[in-house]
Structures are given as structure tokens and as C-alpha cells.
Write a protein that holds these residues in place. Structure first.
Motif, PDB file in Angstrom:
ATOM      1  N   TYR A 458       0.823  -1.147  -0.057  1.00  0.00           N
ATOM      2  CA  TYR A 458      -0.099   0.149  -0.042  1.00  0.00           C
ATOM      3  C   TYR A 458       0.836   1.076  -0.017  1.00  0.00           C
ATOM      4  O   TYR A 458       0.590   2.225  -0.530  1.00  0.00           O
ATOM      5  CB  TYR A 458      -0.795  -0.128   1.371  1.00  0.00           C
ATOM      6  CG  TYR A 458      -1.832   1.169   1.227  1.00  0.00           C
ATOM      7  CD1 TYR A 458      -3.119   1.161   0.451  1.00  0.00           C
ATOM      8  CD2 TYR A 458      -1.588   2.378   2.161  1.00  0.00           C
ATOM      9  CE1 TYR A 458      -3.869   2.236   0.558  1.00  0.00           C
ATOM     10  CE2 TYR A 458      -2.545   3.426   2.148  1.00  0.00           C
ATOM     11  CZ  TYR A 458      -3.371   3.408   1.363  1.00  0.00           C
ATOM     12  OH  TYR A 458      -4.489   4.496   1.479  1.00  0.00           O
ATOM     13  N   ALA A 459       2.110   1.154   0.513  1.00  0.00           N
ATOM     14  CA  ALA A 459       2.889   2.431   0.616  1.00  0.00           C
ATOM     15  C   ALA A 459       3.485   2.696  -0.784  1.00  0.00           C
ATOM     16  O   ALA A 459       3.680   3.986  -0.935  1.00  0.00           O
ATOM     17  CB  ALA A 459       3.934   2.085   1.667  1.00  0.00           C
ATOM     18  N   ASP A 460       3.575   1.684  -1.620  1.00  0.00           N
ATOM     19  CA  ASP A 460       4.096   2.067  -3.055  1.00  0.00           C
ATOM     20  C   ASP A 460       2.861   2.640  -3.877  1.00  0.00           C
ATOM     21  O   ASP A 460       3.201   2.872  -5.038  1.00  0.00           O
ATOM     22  CB  ASP A 460       4.525   0.587  -3.620  1.00  0.00           C
ATOM     23  CG  ASP A 460       5.655   0.248  -2.999  1.00  0.00           C
ATOM     24  OD1 ASP A 460       6.444   0.876  -2.450  1.00  0.00           O
ATOM     25  OD2 ASP A 460       5.717  -1.114  -2.708  1.00  0.00           O
ATOM     26  N   MET A 461       1.449   2.657  -3.404  1.00  0.00           N
ATOM     27  CA  MET A 461       0.506   2.963  -4.372  1.00  0.00           C
ATOM     28  C   MET A 461       0.629   4.281  -4.802  1.00  0.00           C
ATOM     29  O   MET A 461       0.784   4.573  -6.246  1.00  0.00           O
ATOM     30  CB  MET A 461      -0.785   2.701  -3.736  1.00  0.00           C
ATOM     31  CG  MET A 461      -2.159   3.363  -4.395  1.00  0.00           C
ATOM     32  SD  MET A 461      -2.575   2.288  -6.006  1.00  0.00           S
ATOM     33  CE  MET A 461      -2.967   0.842  -4.939  1.00  0.00           C
ATOM     34  N   HIS A 462       1.072   5.332  -4.173  1.00  0.00           N
ATOM     35  CA  HIS A 462       1.155   6.729  -4.420  1.00  0.00           C
ATOM     36  C   HIS A 462       2.242   6.924  -5.534  1.00  0.00           C
ATOM     37  O   HIS A 462       2.238   7.961  -6.527  1.00  0.00           O
ATOM     38  CB  HIS A 462       1.522   7.741  -3.215  1.00  0.00           C
ATOM     39  CG  HIS A 462       1.321   9.153  -3.651  1.00  0.00           C
ATOM     40  ND1 HIS A 462       0.255   9.593  -3.988  1.00  0.00           N
ATOM     41  CD2 HIS A 462       2.321   9.984  -3.641  1.00  0.00           C
ATOM     42  CE1 HIS A 462       0.552  10.945  -4.358  1.00  0.00           C
ATOM     43  NE2 HIS A 462       1.744  11.256  -4.148  1.00  0.00           N
ATOM     44  N   VAL A 510       9.731   2.524  -9.346  1.00  0.00           N
ATOM     45  CA  VAL A 510       8.703   2.084  -8.400  1.00  0.00           C
ATOM     46  C   VAL A 510       8.626   0.465  -8.151  1.00  0.00           C
ATOM     47  O   VAL A 510       8.987  -0.471  -9.020  1.00  0.00           O
ATOM     48  CB  VAL A 510       7.459   2.607  -8.808  1.00  0.00           C
ATOM     49  CG1 VAL A 510       7.480   3.992  -8.677  1.00  0.00           C
ATOM     50  CG2 VAL A 510       7.259   2.091 -10.292  1.00  0.00           C
ATOM     51  N   GLN A 511       7.932   0.123  -7.083  1.00  0.00           N
ATOM     52  CA  GLN A 511       7.937  -1.328  -6.928  1.00  0.00           C
ATOM     53  C   GLN A 511       6.519  -2.043  -7.314  1.00  0.00           C
ATOM     54  O   GLN A 511       5.591  -1.213  -6.769  1.00  0.00           O
ATOM     55  CB  GLN A 511       8.024  -1.729  -5.400  1.00  0.00           C
ATOM     56  CG  GLN A 511       9.563  -1.295  -4.813  1.00  0.00           C
ATOM     57  CD  GLN A 511      10.749  -1.890  -5.607  1.00  0.00           C
ATOM     58  OE1 GLN A 511      10.294  -3.369  -5.691  1.00  0.00           O
ATOM     59  NE2 GLN A 511      11.848  -1.199  -6.096  1.00  0.00           N
ATOM     60  N   PHE A 512       6.464  -2.873  -8.202  1.00  0.00           N
ATOM     61  CA  PHE A 512       5.110  -3.202  -8.586  1.00  0.00           C
ATOM     62  C   PHE A 512       5.392  -4.596  -9.404  1.00  0.00           C
ATOM     63  O   PHE A 512       6.345  -4.995  -9.666  1.00  0.00           O
ATOM     64  CB  PHE A 512       4.425  -2.110  -9.477  1.00  0.00           C
ATOM     65  CG  PHE A 512       5.018  -1.945 -10.869  1.00  0.00           C
ATOM     66  CD1 PHE A 512       4.762  -2.881 -11.892  1.00  0.00           C
ATOM     67  CD2 PHE A 512       6.135  -1.295 -11.052  1.00  0.00           C
ATOM     68  CE1 PHE A 512       5.349  -2.711 -13.225  1.00  0.00           C
ATOM     69  CE2 PHE A 512       7.034  -1.354 -12.234  1.00  0.00           C
ATOM     70  CZ  PHE A 512       6.352  -1.959 -13.313  1.00  0.00           C
ATOM     71  N   GLN A 513       4.137  -5.105  -9.692  1.00  0.00           N
ATOM     72  CA  GLN A 513       4.143  -6.196 -10.273  1.00  0.00           C
ATOM     73  C   GLN A 513       3.253  -6.355 -11.491  1.00  0.00           C
ATOM     74  O   GLN A 513       2.085  -5.445 -11.658  1.00  0.00           O
ATOM     75  CB  GLN A 513       3.544  -7.613  -9.627  1.00  0.00           C
ATOM     76  CG  GLN A 513       4.604  -8.163  -8.683  1.00  0.00           C
ATOM     77  CD  GLN A 513       3.940  -9.228  -7.938  1.00  0.00           C
ATOM     78  OE1 GLN A 513       2.946  -9.697  -7.572  1.00  0.00           O
ATOM     79  NE2 GLN A 513       5.049 -10.249  -7.092  1.00  0.00           N
ATOM     80  N   LEU A 514       3.354  -6.646 -12.859  1.00  0.00           N
ATOM     81  CA  LEU A 514       2.414  -6.502 -13.857  1.00  0.00           C
ATOM     82  C   LEU A 514       1.844  -7.870 -14.137  1.00  0.00           C
ATOM     83  O   LEU A 514       2.258  -8.747 -14.148  1.00  0.00           O
ATOM     84  CB  LEU A 514       3.396  -6.288 -15.074  1.00  0.00           C
ATOM     85  CG  LEU A 514       2.548  -5.393 -16.183  1.00  0.00           C
ATOM     86  CD1 LEU A 514       2.135  -4.239 -16.079  1.00  0.00           C
ATOM     87  CD2 LEU A 514       3.466  -5.300 -17.628  1.00  0.00           C
ATOM     88  N   GLY A 515       0.394  -7.754 -14.209  1.00  0.00           N
ATOM     89  CA  GLY A 515      -0.511  -8.851 -14.313  1.00  0.00           C
ATOM     90  C   GLY A 515      -0.467  -9.317 -15.594  1.00  0.00           C
ATOM     91  O   GLY A 515       0.298  -9.068 -16.728  1.00  0.00           O
ATOM     92  N   LYS A 516      -1.413 -10.473 -15.995  1.00  0.00           N
ATOM     93  CA  LYS A 516      -1.402 -11.226 -17.192  1.00  0.00           C
ATOM     94  C   LYS A 516      -2.064 -10.250 -18.339  1.00  0.00           C
ATOM     95  O   LYS A 516      -2.910  -9.257 -18.120  1.00  0.00           O
ATOM     96  CB  LYS A 516      -2.399 -12.309 -17.014  1.00  0.00           C
ATOM     97  CG  LYS A 516      -2.759 -13.254 -18.603  1.00  0.00           C
ATOM     98  CD  LYS A 516      -3.592 -14.179 -18.148  1.00  0.00           C
ATOM     99  CE  LYS A 516      -3.656 -15.086 -19.514  1.00  0.00           C
ATOM    100  NZ  LYS A 516      -4.893 -16.152 -19.295  1.00  0.00           N
ATOM    101  N   ARG A 517      -1.459 -10.296 -19.372  1.00  0.00           N
ATOM    102  CA  ARG A 517      -1.773  -9.598 -20.631  1.00  0.00           C
ATOM    103  C   ARG A 517      -3.134  -9.808 -21.008  1.00  0.00           C
ATOM    104  O   ARG A 517      -3.644 -10.989 -21.127  1.00  0.00           O
ATOM    105  CB  ARG A 517      -0.869  -9.681 -21.802  1.00  0.00           C
ATOM    106  CG  ARG A 517       0.544  -9.024 -21.581  1.00  0.00           C
ATOM    107  CD  ARG A 517       1.572  -9.471 -22.803  1.00  0.00           C
ATOM    108  NE  ARG A 517       1.815 -10.937 -22.809  1.00  0.00           N
ATOM    109  CZ  ARG A 517       2.178 -11.593 -23.869  1.00  0.00           C
ATOM    110  NH1 ARG A 517       2.403 -10.732 -24.963  1.00  0.00           N
ATOM    111  NH2 ARG A 517       2.003 -12.749 -23.861  1.00  0.00           N
TER     112      ARG A 517
END
Length: 796
Positions: A458-462, A510-517
Motif C-alpha cells: 500500500y505504501a507504493d501506491m502513490h 517504483v515497486q510493482f508487479q504486472l499482471g497477465k496481458r
């Protein structure tokens, strides 16, 4: 390390000579455009080397090129973003833009095409016109780029064919009058023509009537004037008497001049005044031909065609000469008698916005009026904001040079502008109203593939949301929205999404994951014939009643009606003029801005499916807002009226993106490949052999390899180079004792079925198959497919 220091000093010393532009008539704003792997970046390196910008050219294979400086570009060996470099050649200044060839980065070609006055279109001489060649040609047509040259590259490759490449230009209807200006010399040894020796050792300039003979690994060149009389032709020719070019070159020049004379009365009259001897055309000086050829090029009556090998630096000098001779300068394309006469009246277009960790926000601009100087105050006409120009630079790919001004017609970069977006118009903040008009916007291609973006915590959202907003500012073809609590990133293809993911990590950290295309679907118009609606909506704002009325006509858009700036929709006023796109309307007029925002909101999200609407034609006859009401109320009221109208009409037809597919493979694998395409809901459009495509026969031309199913241009009255000029061009490949024909297959298929096609084709063809894809657009789906999509969207 020492070599890098020396190389950098050489670059800086050379660059210091480029930053002063004396006259707009010597400026050429040009772009190199082509299908992927046609050699644009290699040609750029050759140009930089020939113009003394680089002492040693870089290589795509080693990742050392100047314009492909991003890590992803050097790792993959492809161009991802356009890069601009000012190049000095003789008394000219070329603002050279190297563009990507992959369709997933078409936005870079769109933005470059908007601000150039000329284009060099490359063809791989082995492949001829390819899918994305047609794509970039359409982009040049869309922005009315006035002048173009065709460069037939890679003539040093086995299988290269000048004849096939030339005929493919006619077959694909790029231009009805391509005129060959230069011919390759495969070898000065005539025996190599009999043994199909691959390569190119020289170039014959048919206009200047001279031959360029390259030697010592192409580091030296002899420019040899060709004889102009019949008596001296055999005796003083640089070719041996038995060389096949000896008998062909006079014929070739005669045919070229005859072709040009059909488009110039002055040249025709001059040629008619010559003697009737077959060799009389050899004495026509280039000084007589070039001004008339330039006029023909400016009128687009002819398409000049040059040839060479960028990798071996053969033909690059001649290409640079003809860019200066023939392509348009800023004065050729302006409607004003002299926009430089009042240098303080500035009008410029932001054609690209970039981000750099060292320099911050960079706004690439083209100056259309006046002289932009450091310290000036500018008004962003699209957004109604004022900003001061704190720093001006000329970019040399990843390097830069600070300057004090950018004169009329030039291309440069403003650092630090906070409100600039691609397509924005800037004018002098306190200048006359005559400069306050908005320049033509830049179309944004529709996204077809998306993936969810999930912050690690949640801290990475912004931080993720800020990075996505910055990413969309630098790349308008990327789009971000929120659907059912998910952040979705939309792009032009799978590779585009992959590059966007890497940029988010590398540039913004930034820290995130990319979902399925998943592919992007659309909803069309549910009604039948045109519907005329005049409605009123009342609402309470701040305790006061506000009334919004809207009179519109709505129907399905026809195939020929283009609405690129409205995501495939067509939105016009009561005089048929296209309304400004949602991204560029800010600041034009408060009521127009609010109306555009409301219309965009109603079209962007369907109540029935949550999908954007497309192929809707809206005519806005009139709109009113209560006196004294805030202007944003018009957006809310217009959106409410249209949403209710769409809801009453019900769900429209669902559409999904389709692609055009071209596959080349040896004949033994063609059966399984056809079966695979049919099993994945594709349609076979055409099946041919490489020999058929290469022959250039009338039978082949009548069934054009273009997927547009239209007849090709005829070659009557044109000089068509014979096949033997490039003796290494062979339609078939020998494997052991038998001939293996290559088959070419063209098909159309849903994009969703082709996301993993690379792996499938590799397995089906034993790793030998080649393919290319091109976006075809959106098509209505069947009833069964409709319910599959609704279940995928969670709406059924």
C-alpha cells in the motif's frame, strides 16, 4: 577509457560548429522511417560518420550506436524511441530524427511525422516493401509530409534485388512515379555478374552522370565523371568494354530523363531541342535537371529513388547530397510570406515530451514562427498556462549542447516546462492574437493490449500512480485507467507493454508487479439509422438550479470516417468540423473544453460493458448552460445526457482487435502453419511463392501482394531497373541437390489468438519461419464470442 575521452572531445568540437543556423532555406527537418530491421539506425551512424560527427561509426550488433542509447535498445538491437541529432552537411543543417520501425512504437513515428518537412523511407532490398513500410507511409500521408526520398538499402546482402524492390513500390501503391536516380555497381569485374557475386562496389549517379567507385574497404572513393559523347563512351568509360553496364547506362539515363520530362514542360522543351542521336541525353548537365527535379519532388509528382548499403557506407554521401537538393525546407511549407520578419512573434509545437534523470522534463519543439530565445514567456494555448523558457538545448541523442535561441524552422528542446504535453501549441505570452491559433494536433494510436499494475504494498501506491502519470506524459500511446479497483496499463502491443514495464522500474524506480496481458475490447453503436436528440438536464450546484441542454445527432461512423484523436469516434460541430481531442482542448475555450470533457467521459466508459465506445459519429448542433453557472457543469450535464441515451439504446456490438499477419517459411512447413492459423480463428488472405513475389511480372502485379486487394500502379513510361543489375538476387534457395522454395502467407486473425505466435511458429517451422504483424483495427465479434468476452469481463 582514453579512447572514450578522445571520442567525446571530438564530438564536442564537431557539435560546436552545428549550433548556428544561418538561414531557414538551408534547414532540412527530416526523419528516417521504415519497417523494422531495414537499417535506419545503421544509416544514421553512417550519416554521422560521413558528416564528421563520429570518427568511428557504432554498430547495432555491438550496442554502440549513437541514437540507440537506452539500455533496452542496446540489449534488443532495436530502436524504441525517436532520437534527434543536428547534422552539418556542406552548407545545410539537417535536423535528423531516427525513428523506430516496430509497430508497437508507432507513436514515435506519429510525433516525428508531424514536424518534419521531408522523409527518407528505407527499404530492405531483400524484402522490398513490408507491412510497416506501408504503415509509416500512411503516417506520412496523414500529416501531409511534402517531400520524400526512397533509399533501397542492404544491396550488399545475398538475395538483394533492386528490380524486386522497385516493383514492390508499384505493387504496394506507394507512389505511381518512382524514379531511379542511382544504380548499383555490384562489381567492377564483369565476371562477377555471371557468377552472382554478392555485394556493391560502386554507385552510378544518373543525374550528375558520374560513378562513385569505393575502394580500400570503402574508406576511399573515386568520383569519376562519365563520358558524354558516343565517341568517348567506350574509350573513356571506367568499365571494361565487356561490362554489362557499358551498354545499359546510356539507355538508363535516357529513360530516366524521358520519365522526368513528362512532369516538367521546361525539361521537355530542353530535351526536344537536343539532336536525335541516341547519346544526346548524356550531355544534359545536372544543373539543368536538379532545379526541375526539386520542383517535381515538392509537388510530389515523382518519388526519387536512391540505393546503397548503409552498413558499408556506400551511397550515404549521395543520399545526403540529394536530401539537400530535393527535400523541402521550412520556407517551402509555410503559408506566411516571411515568418522570420518579426522574430518576437513565436509559435511552436511540442512534438514530444521526455524525462531524463539528469535534465528533468524535456519538451521537444519545432519553431513555426519567430525566434525562440532563452528567458521568453510562453503561453500554452491548449492548457491556458504561462511558463518561462529557462534553458534551451540541442540534443545529440543522449548528449546536449545549451544554446541561447532557436530560430524559425529549427528543432530543439526546452528544459523544465511543467505543463507541456505532446501536441501542445505555445506562443509568445504577450504577443498579438495572430499567433494564438492552435497548430494541428498529433494523433494517438489506439491501444490494443493491457495489463494490470499491482503495487507491491500500500505504501507504493502513490509512487506507482505518480510514475504512471509521468509515463503517460512521455508516451501518449500508453494509457492508464482504473476498472473495478484495478490499475490498468494499456499499450500498442506486447513488446510495448514490456518496454513500459522496464521504464517504470528503471526510470522511476517504483515497486510493482504486472499482471497477465489481455487485449482491449470496444463497444460499438447500438442504434441503426441516425438519431436526432435534443434534451435538457437539470441539477443542483451550490443550492442553485443549473440547466444544461444538448442537441446532437448520433449514428454509427462509416468506414471512411476517421476519428483517431477521439479513440476511433468522430465528433464534429454543426459545420462538420472535427472537435479538438480531449487531450488538447484544455484552454481553447472554457465552454468548448467543458463540452469535450463531458463527451469524452460518456464515450470512454459504457454502462453495459465498462468498455470504451468506438466508431460512434456525434454531430453537436448546439449546447447551452444556465447563465452564471460554473463551466464544469456543462461537462457533467452533457455526460449525463449522452449516458442516458446510450443506456436507452442498449448494448452495442462488441469489437476486438485484429492483426494482419505475414509469414515466410520454406514450403514443407506451410501446411501445419495454415492449419494453426485456421484453428486460431484466422483467415488466409493470400498464399504465394517467393519466386512469384520477386518476378515482378504483370501476372504477379495484377494480384498485388498488398493486403488492400487493389490493383498496383503500372510501370508504363517508367525506367525499370533490370534484374541482372543485382546479380546475387535469387528467388529460390538451394539445399543439397534440390530447390527449396520459400512460401509467403498473408492472413488476418484476432490479436488475442496471436499473443504467443512467436513460440508457436518456432515450433511449427523448426525455427526457420519469419513473421511480421501489423494492426488491422477492430472488428465486430460473433454472438458466441460476445458472451465469451462478457464472461471474461465479469459482465455475464
Amino acid at each position: 577509457m582514453l579512447l572514450q575521452v578522445v571520442r567525446r572531445r571530438l564530438r564536442l568540437n564537431v557539435r560546436n560548429r552545428y549550433i548556428h543556423v544561418s538561414d531557414a532555406q538551408d534547414i532540412r527537418n527530416i526523419a528516417l522511417v521504415a519497417h523494422i530491421d531495414s537499417g535506419k539506425t545503421t544509416l544514421t551512424e553512417s550519416i554521422l560518420h560521413k558528416s564528421n560527427y563520429l570518427p568511428t561509426p557504432g554498430s547495432v550488433d555491438t550496442g554502440s550506436t549513437t541514437t540507440d542509447f537506452l539500455p533496452a535498445e542496446r540489449e534488443r538491437g532495436i530502436t524504441i524511441q525517436s532520437a534527434s541529432i543536428p547534422v552539418k552537411w556542406k552548407h545545410y543543417t539537417y535536423n535528423l530524427i531516427d525513428t523506430p520501425g516496430h509497430a508497437d512504437f508507432g507513436m514515435e513515428v506519429e510525433s516525428a511525422s508531424r514536424v518534419i518537412d521531408g522523409a527518407v523511407v528505407l527499404l530492405d532490398s531483400v524484402e522490398g516493401v513490408e507491412a510497416q513500410t506501408r504503415g509509416v507511409w500512411r503516417q506520412l500521408n496523414r500529416y501531409n509530409v511534402p517531400t520524400r526520398l526512397l533509399f533501397l538499402n542492404k544491396l550488399d546482402r545475398p538475395g538483394a534485388s533492386l528490380h524486386h524492390s522497385y516493383m514492390s513500390v508499384l505493387a504496394n501503391r506507394l507512389h505511381p512515379q518512382p524514379v531511379i536516380l542511382t544504380l548499383p555497381v555490384a562489381s567492377f569485374d564483369d565476371r562477377h555478374y555471371a557468377t552472382a557475386e554478392p555485394g556493391v562496389q560502386g554507385i552510378v549517379d544518373l543525374i550528375k552522370w558520374e560513378v562513385w567507385k569505393f575502394k580500400n574497404d570503402n574508406t576511399e572513393v573515386d568520383i569519376i565523371p562519365l563520358p558524354t559523347t558516343k565517341e568517348n563512351w567506350i574509350k573513356d568509360s571506367p568499365f571494361s568494354p565487356s561490362h554489362p553496364l557499358v551498354s545499359h547506362l546510356p539507355q538508363g539515363r535516357t529513360q530516366v530523363l524521358d520519365s522526368l520530362s513528362m512532369h516538367s514542360e521546361d525539361l521537355l522543351e530542353y530535351l526536344l531541342g537536343l539532336s536525335s542521336e541516341p547519346f544526346s541525353y548524356l550531355s544534359v548537365p545536372s544543373e539543368t535537371i536538379l532545379p526541375k527535379l526539386r520542383d517535381m519532388t515538392l509537388r510530389q509528382a515523382v518519388l526519387p529513388v536512391l540505393c546503397g548499403s548503409a552498413l558499408k557506407h556506400i551511397g550515404t554521401d549521395i543520399l545526403l547530397n540529394y536530401v539537400g537538393y530535393l527535400l523541402a525546407n521550412p520556407l517551402d511549407v509555410t503559408s506566411s510570406p516571411d515568418l522570420r520578419s518579426v522574430p518576437s512573434h513565436v509559435q511552436l509545437l511540442a512534438w514530444k515530451v521526455g524525462w531524463d534523470k539528469r535534465m528533468g522534463w524535456m519538451t521537444y519543439v519545432r519553431i513555426y514562427s519567430g525566434t525562440l530565445k532563452k528567458g521568453m514567456s510562453l503561453l500554452n494555448v491548449n492548457r491556458g498556462t504561462r511558463e518561462r523558457v529557462s534553458k534551451l538545448v540541442l540534443l545529440y541523442a543522449s548528449q546536449f549542447e545549451e544554446v541561447d535561441e532557436l530560430p524559425f524552422g529549427s528543432v530543439g528542446v526546452i528544459l523544465g516546462l511543467k505543463s507541456a504535453y505532446t501536441g501542445d501549441t505555445f506562443v509568445t505570452a504577450f504577443g498579438p492574437s495572430s499567433t494564438s491559433g492552435v497548430l494541428r494536433d498529433i494523433n494517438t494510436p489506439s491501444s490494443v493490449v493491457s495489463a494490470s499494475v499491482v503495487p507491491r504494498s500500500y505504501a507504493d501506491m502513490h509512487a506507482v500512480q505518480d510514475a504512471l502519470n509521468a509515463l503517460v506524459r512521455t508516451d501518449p500511446s500508453a494509457r492508464v485507467d482504473e476498472q473495478e479497483g484495478q490499475l490498468l496499463l494499456h499499450g500498442l502491443g506486447a513488446l510495448h507493454l514490456e518496454i513500459l514495464e522496464g521504464r517504470l522500474r528503471d526510470e522511476w524506480g517504483v515497486q510493482f508487479q504486472l499482471g497477465k496481458r489481455r487485449v482491449s475490447y470496444r463497444e460499438g453503436f447500438a442504434g441503426g439509422s441516425e438519431i436526432d436528440v435534443n434534451r435538457t438536464h437539470e441539477m443542483q450546484i451550490g443550492g442553485s438550479k443549473v440547466t444544461v441542454s444538448l442537441h446532437v445527432s448520433i449514428r454509427a461512423a462509416e468506414d471512411h470516417e476517421k476519428g483517431d484523436s477521439w479513440n476511433g469516434n468522430v465528433v464534429v460541430d454543426n459545420k462538420g468540423r472535427l472537435l479538438p481531442s480531449p487531450g488538447s482542448a484544455t484552454g481553447l475555450n472554457t465552454l468548448v473544453t467543458s463540452l469535450v470533457e463531458g463527451l469524452s467521459n460518456s464515450l470512454y466508459n459504457s454502462y453495459h460493458t465498462g468498455l470504451p465506445r468506438t466508431r460512434v459519429h456525434l454531430t453537436i448542433h448546439s449546447y447551452t448552460l444556465s447563465e452564471g453557472a460554473p463551466v464544469h457543469a456543462l461537462a457533467a450535464g452533457a455526460a449525463h445526457i449522452l449516458r442516458h441515451l446510450f443506456n436507452e439504446l442498449g448494448m452495442g456490438p462488441l469489437m476486438e482487435p485484429y492483426i494482419k499477419l505475414k509469414v515466410e517459411v520454406v514450403e514443407e512447413y506451410i501446411g501445419p502453419i495454415i492449419k494453426d492459423i485456421l484453428e486460431h480463428q484466422g483467415d488466409i488472405v493470400e498464399l504465394s511463392t517467393q519466386a512469384d513475389v520477386s518476378s515482378g511480372s504483370d501476372a504477379e502485379l495484377s494480384s498485388s501482394p498488398s493486403m488492400d486487394n487493389i490493383f498496383p500502379y503500372k510501370h508504363d513510361g517508367l525506367y525499370v531497373p533490370p534484374g541482372w543489375l543485382t546479380p546475387c538476387s535469387g528467388p529460390a534457395k538451394v539445399d543439397g541437390s534440390h530447390l527449396r522454395l520459400k512460401r509467403s502467407l498473408r492472413a488476418s486473425a484476432p490479436l488475442i489468438q496471436m499473443l504467443d505466435y512467436s513460440a508457436r511458429l518456432r515450433a511449427l517451422s523448426g525455427g526457420t519461419g519469419l513473421f511480421e504483424m501489423e494492426t488491422e483495427g477492430f472488428r465486430n465479434v460473433s454472438e458466441n464470442r460476445k458472451w465469451e468476452i462478457l464472461r471474461e469481463l465479469g459482465r455475464a
